[in-house]
Enzyme design. Structure first.
Site, mmCIF file in Angstrom:
data_model
loop_
_atom_site.group_PDB
_atom_site.id
_atom_site.type_symbol
_atom_site.label_atom_id
_atom_site.label_comp_id
_atom_site.label_asym_id
_atom_site.label_seq_id
_atom_site.Cartn_x
_atom_site.Cartn_y
_atom_site.Cartn_z
ATOM 1 N N ARG A 1 -39.175 107.497 64.964
ATOM 2 C CA ARG A 1 -39.404 108.573 65.904
ATOM 3 C C ARG A 1 -40.434 108.032 66.656
ATOM 4 N NH1 ARG A 1 -38.726 109.647 60.764
ATOM 5 N NH2 ARG A 1 -37.443 111.322 60.131
ATOM 6 N N ILE A 2 -41.670 107.506 66.321
ATOM 7 C CA ILE A 2 -42.642 107.081 67.190
ATOM 8 C C ILE A 2 -42.006 105.795 68.029
ATOM 9 C CG2 ILE A 2 -44.888 105.926 67.073
ATOM 10 C CD1 ILE A 2 -45.293 107.165 64.229
ATOM 11 N N ASP B 1 -34.795 96.837 65.610
ATOM 12 C CA ASP B 1 -34.767 97.373 64.277
ATOM 13 C C ASP B 1 -33.313 97.323 63.761
ATOM 14 O OD1 ASP B 1 -34.983 99.196 62.520
ATOM 15 O OD2 ASP B 1 -35.961 100.653 63.364
ATOM 16 N N LEU C 1 -44.443 99.547 56.866
ATOM 17 C CA LEU C 1 -44.996 98.507 55.713
ATOM 18 C C LEU C 1 -44.034 98.771 54.675
ATOM 19 C CD1 LEU C 1 -46.632 95.788 55.354
ATOM 20 C CD2 LEU C 1 -48.300 97.542 54.572
ATOM 21 N N ASN C 2 -43.354 97.744 54.248
ATOM 22 C CA ASN C 2 -42.809 97.365 53.010
ATOM 23 C C ASN C 2 -42.579 95.910 52.871
ATOM 24 O OD1 ASN C 2 -40.294 96.582 54.267
ATOM 25 N ND2 ASN C 2 -39.889 98.656 54.971
ATOM 26 N N THR D 1 -49.956 100.117 66.315
ATOM 27 C CA THR D 1 -50.333 101.242 65.651
ATOM 28 C C THR D 1 -49.836 101.906 64.434
ATOM 29 O OG1 THR D 1 -48.730 102.437 67.130
ATOM 30 C CG2 THR D 1 -51.096 102.392 68.010
ATOM 31 N N ARG E 1 -49.063 99.458 60.714
ATOM 32 C CA ARG E 1 -49.914 99.201 59.498
ATOM 33 C C ARG E 1 -50.100 97.701 59.874
ATOM 34 N NH1 ARG E 1 -50.069 103.827 58.505
ATOM 35 N NH2 ARG E 1 -49.518 104.870 56.466
ATOM 36 N N ASP F 1 -55.187 99.679 66.394
ATOM 37 C CA ASP F 1 -55.570 100.677 65.476
ATOM 38 C C ASP F 1 -55.514 100.584 63.961
ATOM 39 O OD1 ASP F 1 -56.359 103.573 65.478
ATOM 40 O OD2 ASP F 1 -54.440 103.844 64.367
ATOM 41 N N GLU G 1 -58.232 97.151 55.959
ATOM 42 C CA GLU G 1 -59.158 98.379 56.412
ATOM 43 C C GLU G 1 -59.541 99.190 55.304
ATOM 44 O OE1 GLU G 1 -56.376 101.431 58.080
ATOM 45 O OE2 GLU G 1 -55.706 99.841 59.212
ATOM 46 N N HIS H 1 -57.845 103.560 62.954
ATOM 47 C CA HIS H 1 -56.574 104.145 62.258
ATOM 48 C C HIS H 1 -56.854 105.653 62.616
ATOM 49 C CE1 HIS H 1 -53.733 103.493 58.868
ATOM 50 N NE2 HIS H 1 -53.368 104.728 59.764
ATOM 51 N N ALA I 1 -55.093 106.868 65.417
ATOM 52 C CA ALA I 1 -53.766 107.156 66.155
ATOM 53 C C ALA I 1 -53.068 108.395 65.976
ATOM 54 C CB ALA I 1 -53.005 105.982 66.432
HETATM 55 C C1 GLV Z 1 -51.103 107.263 59.224
HETATM 56 O O1 GLV Z 1 -51.187 106.311 59.448
HETATM 57 C C2 GLV Z 1 -49.624 108.271 58.615
HETATM 58 O O2 GLV Z 1 -49.070 107.058 57.813
HETATM 59 O O3 GLV Z 1 -49.476 109.037 58.706
#
Ligand code: GLV
Length: 337
Positions: free
Chosen positions: A164-165, A184, A219-220, A244, A246, A270, A275, A293, A295
């Site tokens: 989506r992002i 991807d 992230l995995n 933006t 992980r 970000d 962190e 973090h 965003a």
């Molecule tokens: C923010 O970092 C989220 O994963 O929603």
């Protein structure tokens, strides 16, 4: 369905304390017992409380807290965890599945915010806003102090992770005249056509041909340190990098060397590994634009995140089918981003 009084525990972090009261959740789940706790480690939660919980909502920004198998095993009466976030990398979703606990996330509450932020970082580093801002604040007024800048239009943006992002980043980037490509392995066929962008069949191709790289993957285990020394070596000299997603997706030591050597001309970050205890060396670099973090955040996204989490719990209680279960096939999640 006749629902008894259920216990819903909401977990927020001690360090950030995003909200003091669970008013939004209490309104939606009015018939039930909603309790909010702030913790910095799961050990702070009494076992008696955990064994009574029926539904757990874990807040987006509890990144430092890890929800491992031992913790999940103490949830004797909980069948649903809602991670009020896009990312769920700090929950052992396979262990949850083994224990019969569904983990749901809220993948869409902050799509606009994170995409806007990725573009903000991209524009910030491309226009050297940090450098010129410092120059002016220190008394200067010389546009040439940020030489050399390059036009964005016609340059290639490579997006890693096209969910989506990633798609929302592509839409915005197209308005700036950037030629967008993505990598991807899990994106469905034809997504390139939907968005009018180019699909790279390999990460190598994307890295070797992009002028700007935006990381928008989750992230995995398969995306941990996806960008490390070998990947920076492949990139074009002078590439701009934005993350933006992980911190763990980029090996921070490799990134630091790539910035120092000029391979990466500038970075907008970000998120960073470990962190909030981020590697200090990044704070010293003028060509690195850092945000905390943040965003995901706007007042609207916060509200959407909390409302949707409580609504998901309500839907589960009513026995309705809910979307966004991330551990239906937990064993397969490791290849997904
Ligand atoms: C923010 O970092 C989220 O994963 O929603």
């Amino acid at each position: 369905m006749n629902i008894g009084r259920e216990k819903i525990l909401i977990i927020d972090s001690t360090t950030e304390k995003h909200f003091k009261k669970a008013i939004i959740e209490q309104e939606i789940l009015a018939e039930h017992d909603v309790q909010l706790v702030h913790i910095s480690h799961v050990n702070e939660l009494p076992l008696t409380l955990l064994s009574e919980v029926n539904y757990l909502i874990i807040w987006a920004c509890v990144p430092a807290v890890s929800f491992d198998k031992a913790f999940l095993s103490s949830l004797k009466n909980c069948r649903t965890i809602v991670k009020a976030a896009v990312g769920y990398d700090n929950i052992d979703i396979s262990a949850a599945r083994e224990l019969g606990i569904s983990v749901l996330n809220i993948p869409d509450y902050g799509t606009e915010e994170v995409a806007d932020h990725a573009l903000a970082l991209m524009l910030g580093i491309a226009r050297k806003l940090e450098e010129i801002n410092l120059h002016v604040k220190q008394g200067g007024w010389d546009w040439a102090s940020v030489k050399k800048l390059y036009r964005l239009r016609g340059r290639k943006l490579g997006i890693i992770g096209f969910g989506r992002i990633g798609g929302a980043v592509a839409r915005r980037a197209a308005m700036f005249g950037l030629n967008v490509q993505f990598y991807d392995p899990n994106a469905v066929s034809g997504l390139d056509k939907t968005h009018g962008v180019v699909r790279c069949e390999s990460l190598k191709t994307l890295l070797a041909t992009s002028d700007i790289i935006s990381v928008n993957a989750s992230l995995n285990p398969s995306s941990y340190h996806l960008l490390s020394h070998a990947e920076f070596d492949i990139m074009k000299k002078g590439v701009l990098l934005v993350n933006t997603a992980r911190g763990g997706i980029i090996d921070s030591e490799a990134l630091f060397s790539a910035i120092k050597s000029g391979k990466v001309a500038a970075a907008g970050l970000d998120v960073l590994e470990n962190e909030p205890n981020i590697p200090d060396c990044f704070r010293q670099l003028d060509n690195v634009l850092l945000t905390a973090h943040s965003a995901f955040y706007t007042e609207e996204s916060f509200l959407e995140m909390r409302t949707k989490s409580a609504e998901l719990v309500q839907q589960k209680m009513n026995g309705l089918h809910v979307r966004n279960c991330v551990n239906e096939n937990a064993g397969e999640q490791s290849v997904r981003y």
